[in-house]
Design an enzyme around this catalytic site. Structure first.
Site, PDB file in Angstrom:
ATOM      1  N   SER A  44      -9.478   0.812   2.740  1.00 15.26           N
ATOM      2  CA  SER A  44      -8.668   1.688   1.906  1.00 15.26           C
ATOM      3  C   SER A  44      -7.500   0.978   1.233  1.00 15.26           C
ATOM      4  O   SER A  44      -6.825   1.564   0.383  1.00 15.26           O
ATOM      5  CB  SER A  44      -8.127   2.853   2.750  1.00 15.26           C
ATOM      6  OG  SER A  44      -7.274   2.364   3.791  1.00 15.26           O
ATOM      7  N   LYS A  97       0.856  -1.184   0.000  1.00  8.09           N
ATOM      8  CA  LYS A  97       0.000   0.000   0.000  1.00  8.09           C
ATOM      9  C   LYS A  97       0.893   1.236   0.000  1.00  8.09           C
ATOM     10  O   LYS A  97       1.910   1.272   0.716  1.00  8.09           O
ATOM     11  CB  LYS A  97      -0.876  -0.049   1.257  1.00  8.09           C
ATOM     12  CG  LYS A  97      -1.977   0.982   1.353  1.00  8.09           C
ATOM     13  CD  LYS A  97      -2.834   0.681   2.570  1.00  8.09           C
ATOM     14  CE  LYS A  97      -4.027   1.613   2.703  1.00  8.09           C
ATOM     15  NZ  LYS A  97      -4.886   1.222   3.855  1.00  8.09           N
ATOM     16  N   SER A 123      -9.664  -1.645   6.871  1.00 10.91           N
ATOM     17  CA  SER A 123      -9.099  -1.403   5.545  1.00 10.91           C
ATOM     18  C   SER A 123      -8.283  -2.541   4.962  1.00 10.91           C
ATOM     19  O   SER A 123      -7.900  -2.489   3.798  1.00 10.91           O
ATOM     20  CB  SER A 123      -8.251  -0.121   5.558  1.00 10.91           C
ATOM     21  OG  SER A 123      -9.088   1.011   5.662  1.00 10.91           O
TER      22      SER A 123
END
Length: 458
Positions: free
Chosen positions: A153, A77, A177
């Site tokens: 996310s 990420k 997330s």
């Protein structure tokens, strides 16, 4: 070259069947071919990956063991620092930051275990998102249906693993997330106990709720990554200094004395048939008949929102004052609302947290594992704003985390396992603090019995 898991890649690289360099070249070609549709990557570190693969091959040629994840490609990420690269955290504002001077701790640990970084992954702006949609970099898309959300996310992480661009990715989980994109993209995801894995070198969102962890295509791959990621680190002041507790090879049967219950009430009342059926199927596969309710779950989730808004707004207040137009309006407006919260609201939310911690702690004196859906529904369409939950129209963006927030609120370890269907949906395997091994073991048993699957359609 085809692979099913990180474990398979590492085994074949160590055996000399595949070279690390060949694995990397095939991975880079796969990213070039598939990423234009999935939009999972914001950065591909091809030169670094080739150099690391050559180093792995040289170690093997000299008779040395490069580690348990030898030659395994992974991506992170884009809130994890990559040396020499700017850490975007899904934002426009962070483009102006200087490049990172060192890798994040978890990148260092995977690299030390022989894994090879191939890039950074798309995410919701500053991790305040459950959809995988990003105003600045576009939405990451669901590998099972490109019209649909990846979840967020850590949306790029779910999309990249589910789409078989990489077998392993790192994400972060503040309110869900890791687990939301794992559920929507049909992969396995681990949110460890709060303080278990180091957040050193990762861009913060809500410090008292932020977790980091791996996402993978199999339960055993999660365990391999988790073992490599453990260890103390001075870069994260919230990390609890505990001895490394390796999981190793997961067994194919449950311990006979393992006490498991499924969660009812809140966790089924506001869902869809898909979430309720997935929970029931997992319970049936494990022979679980006991259903219990956790008191004050809705209050816990409300308090989690207060803490999230208050802490994130404090972090971003200087930019909210000087660069408000450079935020996604949905993110900006929630942070601005947090900036207006009185201190008494934050303090009360922390009192609720302490109370809920005691409630959950008492439940874990009676049970070892709790089961709950990961999301209330399968993946919505990209751009979809509302969803129907039991006849009530609710906003998509906040309510995809309906079932995940209560457990990150009190820092419990959770594995999201994918349940197959026309679209995948996840079920959470929730354990007591520091009992990640038990949750991973249940996930492995479900996988061995052929019940859960992470096979993508893309």
């Amino acid at each position: 070259m085809d692979w099913t898991s990180a474990a398979e890649i590492a085994e074949k690289v160590r055996a000399g069947i595949w070279s690390a360099s060949a694995v990397v070249e095939e991975t880079l070609a796969r990213i070039a071919r598939k990423n234009p549709e999935l939009n999972a990557f914001t950065l591909v570190t091809a030169e670094r990956a080739r150099e690391e693969a050559a180093r792995i091959d040289q170690l093997l040629a000299s008779g040395k063991n490069p580690g348990p994840l030898a030659g395994v490609p992974f991506a992170v990420k884009n809130l994890f620092d990559i040396q020499g690269k700017v850490t975007l955290a899904g934002s426009k504002i962070n483009r102006d930051l200087p490049p990172a001077v060192a890798d994040a701790t978890l990148i260092q640990r995977l690299s030390s275990a022989g894994a090879i970084l191939v890039g950074a992954l798309n995410m919701g702006e500053y991790a305040y998102d459950f959809t995988g949609e990003n105003l600045h970099y576009g939405p990451s898309r669901n590998p099972h249906d490109l019209r649909r959300m990846s979840g967020g996310s850590s949306g790029g992480s779910g999309s990249a693993v589910g789409g078989r661009l990489v077998p392993l990715a790192l994400g972060s989980d503040t309110n869900g997330s890791i687990r939301v994109p794992s559920s929507l993209c049909g992969v396995f995801g681990l949110k460890p106990t709060y303080g278990r894995l180091s957040r050193g070198g990762s861009f913060p969102f809500c410090p008292s709720l932020d977790h980091v962890g791996p996402m993978a295509r199999t339960a055993q791959d999660l365990a391999l990554a988790y073992d490599a990621l453990q260890g103390s680190d001075d870069r994260d002041s919230a990390q609890v200094d505990r001895p490394v507790e390796p999981v190793g090879t997961l067994a194919t049967e449950l311990a006979p004395d393992l006490r498991i219950a499924m969660l009812g009430g809140y966790f089924v009342q506001q869902g869809t048939d898909a979430s309720r059926e997935a929970l029931g199927q997992v319970a049936d596969a494990l022979g679980v008949q006991t259903s219990i309710e956790i008191p004050e779950v809705a209050m816990a989730r409300a308090a989690a929102y207060v803490i999230t808004n208050a802490e994130s707004s404090t972090l971003h207040l200087p930019n909210l004052r000087t660069r408000p137009a450079d935020y996604d309006p949905d993110v900006r407006d929630r942070m601005l609302a947090g900036a207006l919260l009185p201190a008494t609201a934050y303090l009360q939310a922390q009192r609720v947290r302490a109370r809920f911690q005691k409630i959950v702690g008492e439940i874990f004196t009676q049970y070892d594992i709790l089961l709950a859906p990961s999301t209330p529904m399968t993946a919505p369409l990209v751009g979809q704003k509302t969803m129907q939950l039991d006849g009530e129209e609710m906003l998509v963006r906040p309510h995809l985390g309906l079932y995940t927030q209560p457990f990150s609120f009190v820092g419990l370890p959770v594995v999201s396992v994918p349940v197959s269907g026309s679209l995948p949906i996840g079920v959470q395997i929730i354990a007591a603090p520091w009992q990640e091994a038990k949750a991973l073991q249940v996930a492995q048993v479900l996988e061995d019995r052929g019940f859960v699957s992470a096979v993508p359609q893309f």
